[in-house]
Scaffold this motif. Sequence first.
Motif, PDB file in Angstrom:
ATOM      1  N   ALA B  34     138.168 -14.269  11.437  1.00 40.63           N
ATOM      2  CA  ALA B  34     137.408 -13.023  11.370  1.00 40.63           C
ATOM      3  C   ALA B  34     136.079 -13.256  10.680  1.00 40.63           C
ATOM      4  CB  ALA B  34     138.199 -11.959  10.599  1.00 40.63           C
ATOM      5  N   TYR B  36     133.063 -10.989   8.483  1.00 37.76           N
ATOM      6  CA  TYR B  36     132.704  -9.759   7.792  1.00 37.76           C
ATOM      7  C   TYR B  36     131.228  -9.811   7.409  1.00 37.76           C
ATOM      8  CZ  TYR B  36     137.726  -9.051   6.798  1.00 37.76           C
ATOM      9  OH  TYR B  36     139.079  -8.871   6.880  1.00 37.76           O
ATOM     10  N   GLN B  38     128.708  -8.079   4.407  1.00 41.00           N
ATOM     11  CA  GLN B  38     128.702  -7.314   3.165  1.00 41.00           C
ATOM     12  C   GLN B  38     127.291  -7.164   2.647  1.00 41.00           C
ATOM     13  OE1 GLN B  38     130.767  -8.891  -0.331  1.00 41.00           O
ATOM     14  NE2 GLN B  38     131.393  -6.811  -0.910  1.00 41.00           N
ATOM     15  N   GLN B  42     128.264  -2.613  -1.422  1.00 51.09           N
ATOM     16  CA  GLN B  42     129.121  -2.044  -0.389  1.00 51.09           C
ATOM     17  C   GLN B  42     130.375  -2.887  -0.201  1.00 51.09           C
ATOM     18  OE1 GLN B  42     127.137  -1.162   3.313  1.00 51.09           O
ATOM     19  NE2 GLN B  42     125.349  -0.246   2.314  1.00 51.09           N
ATOM     20  N   THR B  43     131.383  -2.275   0.417  1.00 48.74           N
ATOM     21  CA  THR B  43     132.584  -3.028   0.764  1.00 48.74           C
ATOM     22  C   THR B  43     132.315  -3.854   2.019  1.00 48.74           C
ATOM     23  OG1 THR B  43     133.445  -1.233   2.111  1.00 48.74           O
ATOM     24  CG2 THR B  43     134.091  -1.250  -0.200  1.00 48.74           C
ATOM     25  N   PRO B  44     133.076  -4.920   2.209  1.00 47.03           N
ATOM     26  CA  PRO B  44     132.896  -5.708   3.430  1.00 47.03           C
ATOM     27  C   PRO B  44     133.174  -4.875   4.677  1.00 47.03           C
ATOM     28  CG  PRO B  44     134.149  -6.936   1.806  1.00 47.03           C
ATOM     29  CD  PRO B  44     134.047  -5.530   1.292  1.00 47.03           C
ATOM     30  N   LEU B  46     134.211  -5.266   8.720  1.00 40.91           N
ATOM     31  CA  LEU B  46     134.737  -6.184   9.729  1.00 40.91           C
ATOM     32  C   LEU B  46     133.848  -6.167  10.972  1.00 40.91           C
ATOM     33  CD1 LEU B  46     137.048  -8.082  10.653  1.00 40.91           C
ATOM     34  CD2 LEU B  46     138.218  -6.035  11.535  1.00 40.91           C
ATOM     35  N   TYR B  49     137.083 -10.189  14.984  1.00 41.45           N
ATOM     36  CA  TYR B  49     138.390 -10.778  14.688  1.00 41.45           C
ATOM     37  C   TYR B  49     138.898 -11.457  15.941  1.00 41.45           C
ATOM     38  CZ  TYR B  49     140.312  -6.508  16.816  1.00 41.45           C
ATOM     39  OH  TYR B  49     140.617  -5.480  17.673  1.00 41.45           O
ATOM     40  N   TYR B  87     130.860 -13.391   5.679  1.00 36.56           N
ATOM     41  CA  TYR B  87     132.027 -14.200   5.300  1.00 36.56           C
ATOM     42  C   TYR B  87     132.919 -14.417   6.519  1.00 36.56           C
ATOM     43  CZ  TYR B  87     130.963 -12.933   0.438  1.00 36.56           C
ATOM     44  OH  TYR B  87     130.350 -12.759  -0.785  1.00 36.56           O
ATOM     45  N   GLN B  89     136.954 -15.557   7.556  1.00 36.53           N
ATOM     46  CA  GLN B  89     138.298 -15.524   6.969  1.00 36.53           C
ATOM     47  C   GLN B  89     139.301 -16.000   8.009  1.00 36.53           C
ATOM     48  OE1 GLN B  89     140.155 -11.741   6.749  1.00 36.53           O
ATOM     49  NE2 GLN B  89     141.926 -12.496   5.624  1.00 36.53           N
ATOM     50  N   PHE B  98     139.065 -17.177   2.577  1.00 31.21           N
ATOM     51  CA  PHE B  98     137.716 -16.830   2.983  1.00 31.21           C
ATOM     52  C   PHE B  98     136.793 -18.018   2.781  1.00 31.21           C
ATOM     53  CE2 PHE B  98     137.826 -12.207   3.483  1.00 31.21           C
ATOM     54  CZ  PHE B  98     138.980 -11.859   2.799  1.00 31.21           C
ATOM     55  N   GLY B 100     132.893 -19.298   1.660  1.00 36.16           N
ATOM     56  CA  GLY B 100     132.066 -18.942   0.522  1.00 36.16           C
ATOM     57  C   GLY B 100     130.911 -18.008   0.842  1.00 36.16           C
TER      58      GLY B 100
END
Lengths: 120, 107
Positions: B34, B36, B38, B42-44, B46, B49, B87, B89, B98, B100
């Motif tokens: 997946a 993401y 960010q 804020q939150t990641p 998606l 996937y 990122y 994952q 994940f 880096g």
Amino acid sequence: EVQLVESGGGLVQPGGSLRLSCVASGFTFHNTWMGWVRQSPGRGLEWVAHIKWDGSEEFYVDSVKGRFTISRDNAKNSLYLQMNTLRAEDTAFYYCGKPVDNYATPFDYWGQGNLVTVSS
Amino acid sequence: ETVMTQSPVTLSVSPGERATLSCRASQSVGSSLAWYQQKPGQTPRLLVYRASTRATGIPARFSGSGSGTEFTLTVSSLQSEDFAVYYCQQYDKWPLTFGGGTKVEIK
């Protein structure tokens, strides 16, 4: 609309305990695996734990095994993370998440994040 | 543990240009990969996937490819709102891991 609302973060001393909660709505919580991911301030993402829809299976990253416990109450649409014997390196924003396709699939919805600070 | 390595760490791109981000797994993860995005504070979010399936509401300029150990996220024409950290994952094996991150900045 899917919502994940977290609570329970804060400042705790090394060796202390804290319990995070995540209340879910907008999807069939009792059929859905759930998990936690954390992010130290200014750093990357780290997966913490996952729990099966019925609570019968749990998975943890090695660094929290034996100290953290993930659990759920399907009657309350709630996910929990009990954190014991906290260390400075556990300081992070903790996010609960809903997988896009169940099981261990990536999170398409995230909680707002709860800051846990471990410091004396 | 499956180690995820992203490159480059920082990518400087002009708006409207193409951005190509790489992610390498230390062992095969099949297509269980997946991506993401960010942004600060804020939150990641998606993006992709199953290596190449765009998540709901993600613009077509984002595309993922690859399988096994080598994966790529391509942003065909960078918009101002695309400057962020990305990122990858893997979710093929426990523990989930994940990369880096790659920071995409304005050139």
